[in-house]
Design an enzyme around this catalytic site. Sequence first.
Site, PDB file in Angstrom:
ATOM      1  N   ASP A 189      -5.781   7.594   8.383  1.00 28.82           N
ATOM      2  CA  ASP A 189      -5.949   6.312   9.080  1.00 28.82           C
ATOM      3  C   ASP A 189      -4.904   6.083  10.168  1.00 28.82           C
ATOM      4  OD1 ASP A 189      -3.672   5.789   7.625  1.00 28.82           O
ATOM      5  OD2 ASP A 189      -4.526   4.153   6.449  1.00 28.82           O
TER       6      ASP A 189
ATOM      7  N   HIS B 221      -0.903   4.926   7.285  1.00 26.36           N
ATOM      8  CA  HIS B 221      -0.218   5.236   6.031  1.00 26.36           C
ATOM      9  C   HIS B 221       0.272   6.677   6.029  1.00 26.36           C
ATOM     10  CE1 HIS B 221      -2.623   1.676   4.906  1.00 26.36           C
ATOM     11  NE2 HIS B 221      -1.543   1.381   4.215  1.00 26.36           N
TER      12      HIS B 221
ATOM     13  N   SER C 280       0.812  -1.216   0.000  1.00 23.81           N
ATOM     14  CA  SER C 280       0.000   0.000   0.000  1.00 23.81           C
ATOM     15  C   SER C 280       0.844   1.264   0.000  1.00 23.81           C
ATOM     16  CB  SER C 280      -0.926   0.002   1.210  1.00 23.81           C
ATOM     17  OG  SER C 280      -0.192  -0.164   2.414  1.00 23.81           O
TER      18      SER C 280
END
Length: 346
Positions: free
Chosen positions: A246, A249, A81
């Site tokens: 979040d 990240h 990610s």
Amino acid sequence: MSSRARVARRIAAGAAYGGGGIGLIGAAAVGVVLTEVQMARRQVGNHGTDPVRVPSADGLYGRAYAASSAEPLRFAMLGDSTAAGQGVHRARQTPAALLASGLAAVAERTVELRNVALPGAMSDDLDRQVALILSDPDWRPDVIVIMIGANDVTHRIPATKSVRHLSAAVRRLRTAGAEVVVGTCPDLGSVEPVQQPLRWLARRASRQLAAAQTIGTVEQGGRTVSLGDLLGPEFSANPRELFGPDNYHPSAEGYATAAMAVLPTLCAALGLWPEEERPDVSRAEGFLPVARAAAQAAAEGGTEVTAAMPTGPRGPWALLKRRRRRRVPQQDPVPAASAKSSPCAD
């Protein structure tokens, strides 16, 4: 050899020769850690059941150089990610786009980017990603950046298994003629909601994997850049700026910080960086056994490790470099096909 270097060497050797995992914690700590993991998961990166969406950054960068007769440099991004750019909303804010823009500016050539990184990917997904990026016989990458490892740590994948997959990916890409730069496992101990003792264990596991990734990558002819300690203290000091919504990240500023560290090595792999390739003693650079170089790099972010002399009394040697960072420009991608048919200025 330091204990961290010995552990990294053992992990890399296990990856090469099919050994099992190396335990990072004792059985007595498992109950406490599992409780911490459940608490952290409720606080960190909770996206519910909605699919993860990341902006597509594929396309052509450096449009100011589109009129040049030089073919575009072909740049691919692989990984998880972080490589995909989860946490930002605009393509130009993703690490792949930032690196493509910076590479175009240094090379004064257009750069065509293809990003096949997948949110949630672990190192065992690299085989699929490599096959995907090499599936087009008319598009062979000149240089590739891989960012992987965080999900291996959080899913407790044996480090030997992680390094085995990464080494195989680097070997396959190098055989295909591409330069390879690996951004090693980030420091998961810097994630703000994570409490002790999980924070200490996450940092320890992250650094052990990062050092072993360096050994595996360098032995296959790639280069590494340590992201862990680079982002760790900066994230800890500025979590509101460098973490995304979040709390896990990176934010746009966090990705820019990582891109500034990787760009010099990306350019150096293609012979484009203006710095001397010889070690600069004033910057504490030098030749070291690869295990020592890997352990030192894991503890100091932004540090590059690349192969040097083939072997020595203590095994292969590597060059440890601390390249000067450069702020990277931001650009939106242009679809490669339309950019070739209708070049335009930035």
